[in-house]
Structure formats: C-alpha cells, structure tokens
Design a protein around this motif. Structure first.
Motif, PDB file in Angstrom:
ATOM      1  N   LEU A 273       0.852  -1.185   0.000  1.00 31.85           N
ATOM      2  CA  LEU A 273       0.000   0.000   0.000  1.00 31.85           C
ATOM      3  C   LEU A 273       0.888   1.236   0.000  1.00 31.85           C
ATOM      4  CD1 LEU A 273      -2.776   1.418   0.393  1.00 31.85           C
ATOM      5  CD2 LEU A 273      -2.437   1.107   2.863  1.00 31.85           C
TER       6      LEU A 273
ATOM      7  N   ARG B 213      -0.497  -6.371 -15.334  1.00 36.99           N
ATOM      8  CA  ARG B 213      -1.336  -6.057 -14.190  1.00 36.99           C
ATOM      9  C   ARG B 213      -2.802  -6.262 -14.565  1.00 36.99           C
ATOM     10  NH1 ARG B 213      -0.500   0.536 -13.741  1.00 36.99           N
ATOM     11  NH2 ARG B 213      -1.674   1.115 -15.620  1.00 36.99           N
TER      12      ARG B 213
ATOM     13  N   ALA C 177      -6.416  -4.877 -12.968  1.00 37.36           N
ATOM     14  CA  ALA C 177      -7.209  -4.127 -11.989  1.00 37.36           C
ATOM     15  C   ALA C 177      -8.579  -4.781 -11.855  1.00 37.36           C
ATOM     16  CB  ALA C 177      -7.351  -2.677 -12.432  1.00 37.36           C
TER      17      ALA C 177
ATOM     18  N   PRO D 270      -3.691   6.364  -8.172  1.00 38.78           N
ATOM     19  CA  PRO D 270      -4.708   5.395  -7.759  1.00 38.78           C
ATOM     20  C   PRO D 270      -5.084   4.418  -8.879  1.00 38.78           C
ATOM     21  CG  PRO D 270      -5.257   7.551  -6.899  1.00 38.78           C
ATOM     22  CD  PRO D 270      -4.068   7.736  -7.799  1.00 38.78           C
ATOM     23  N   GLU D 271      -5.037   4.870 -10.101  1.00 34.55           N
ATOM     24  CA  GLU D 271      -5.372   3.970 -11.217  1.00 34.55           C
ATOM     25  C   GLU D 271      -4.312   2.912 -11.483  1.00 34.55           C
ATOM     26  OE1 GLU D 271      -5.383   7.332 -11.232  1.00 34.55           O
ATOM     27  OE2 GLU D 271      -4.708   8.125 -13.181  1.00 34.55           O
TER      28      GLU D 271
ATOM     29  N   THR E  65      -3.540   0.917  -9.136  1.00 38.12           N
ATOM     30  CA  THR E  65      -3.941  -0.157  -8.226  1.00 38.12           C
ATOM     31  C   THR E  65      -4.345  -1.391  -9.021  1.00 38.12           C
ATOM     32  OG1 THR E  65      -4.670   1.361  -6.489  1.00 38.12           O
ATOM     33  CG2 THR E  65      -5.641  -0.845  -6.492  1.00 38.12           C
TER      34      THR E  65
ATOM     35  N   LEU F 176      -0.089  -7.650  -4.969  1.00 33.08           N
ATOM     36  CA  LEU F 176      -1.070  -6.573  -5.004  1.00 33.08           C
ATOM     37  C   LEU F 176      -0.420  -5.224  -4.713  1.00 33.08           C
ATOM     38  CD1 LEU F 176      -4.080  -5.924  -5.329  1.00 33.08           C
ATOM     39  CD2 LEU F 176      -4.333  -6.267  -2.861  1.00 33.08           C
TER      40      LEU F 176
ATOM     41  N   THR G 114      -1.626  -1.328  -4.093  1.00 32.36           N
ATOM     42  CA  THR G 114      -2.766  -0.459  -3.814  1.00 32.36           C
ATOM     43  C   THR G 114      -2.252   0.953  -3.613  1.00 32.36           C
ATOM     44  OG1 THR G 114      -3.937  -2.274  -2.716  1.00 32.36           O
ATOM     45  CG2 THR G 114      -4.747  -0.050  -2.323  1.00 32.36           C
ATOM     46  N   VAL G 115      -2.771   1.871  -4.416  1.00 32.27           N
ATOM     47  CA  VAL G 115      -2.366   3.266  -4.344  1.00 32.27           C
ATOM     48  C   VAL G 115      -3.551   4.082  -3.826  1.00 32.27           C
ATOM     49  CG1 VAL G 115      -1.388   5.231  -5.561  1.00 32.27           C
ATOM     50  CG2 VAL G 115      -0.826   2.898  -6.289  1.00 32.27           C
ATOM     51  N   SER G 116      -3.366   4.694  -2.686  1.00 35.34           N
ATOM     52  CA  SER G 116      -4.451   5.481  -2.090  1.00 35.34           C
ATOM     53  C   SER G 116      -4.339   6.944  -2.515  1.00 35.34           C
ATOM     54  CB  SER G 116      -4.395   5.378  -0.561  1.00 35.34           C
ATOM     55  OG  SER G 116      -3.181   5.925  -0.074  1.00 35.34           O
TER      56      SER G 116
END
Length: 121
Positions: A9, A36, A38, A85-86, A88, A116, A118-120
C-alpha cells in the motif's frame, strides 16, 4: 519457477519496487514482462524487457515505471514512481525461459503469483 514480491500500500505520488526471481535449471531468459489486472478490467501489459536490452512500456506508465534486470541473479525489477490510484492492481511477472531438460533445451512461458499494489489517493 517465478516468485514475485514487493507489492503493498502506498500513497499517490509514492514509489514501489516489484521484484521477480526465476529459479530452476535455467539456460537463458529470453524476455521478461510485467502485467497487471485491476478489478473488473482486462489484463494489461505494463512493461517488457527483451534480450538485447529492448524495453517497452504501456503508454499509461511510460516515464513513471522502469523495468530492469539482474542477469546474474535471474531477477527482474519494476520500479514504479509517481504512482496513481489507477495503478492499483494485481501485478504479475512473466518470463520466457529456456531450461535444461534431460535430453534437450526447452523454452516455455512462466508466471509468477500476483502481488497486489494499492495506491491510495
């Protein structure tokens, strides 16, 4: 045969480095690729390294992601910067590997398990 690591993350704008190591009776690694997927989307080819040093990137990551390899360690790295975020997704490594069998060299595609990212925001 392929073991991936390095996901996690991260906040938008941050960086991560994914690693993938190939093990076994390796004669040569002809190419590496990072993919990847999504949630709810098709698998996307993110970056490739082809023997001879040719590197290619998806337009969505060009300028932000860098693929590199350590030939001595049979490893490939995907350095990801300015993450969005995209970005992720579950990331997968792929390699076209020639291995020693009992009687001949065999070339096949191998896949690592997904890691995985995950970009917040």
């Amino acid at each position: 045969q392929l073991q991936a690591s390095g996901g996690g993350l991260v906040q938008a704008g941050g960086s991560l480095r994914l690693s993938c190591v190939c093990s076994g009776r390796i004669h040569s690694i002809d190419s590496w690729a990072g993919y990847r997927r999504a949630p709810g989307q098709e698998r996307e080819l993110v970056a490739t390294w082809i023997r001879g040093g040719i590197k290619e990137y998806a337009s969505s990551v060009k300028g932000r992601f860098t693929i590199s390899r350590d030939n001595a360690k049979n490893m490939v790295y995907l350095q990801m910067t300015s993450l969005k975020p995209e970005d992720t997704a579950a990331y997968y490594c792929n390699a076209r590997v020639t291995t020693y069998s009992v009687t001949a060299l065999v070339t096949d595609d191998y896949w690592g398990q997904g890691t995985l990212v995950t970009v917040s925001s």
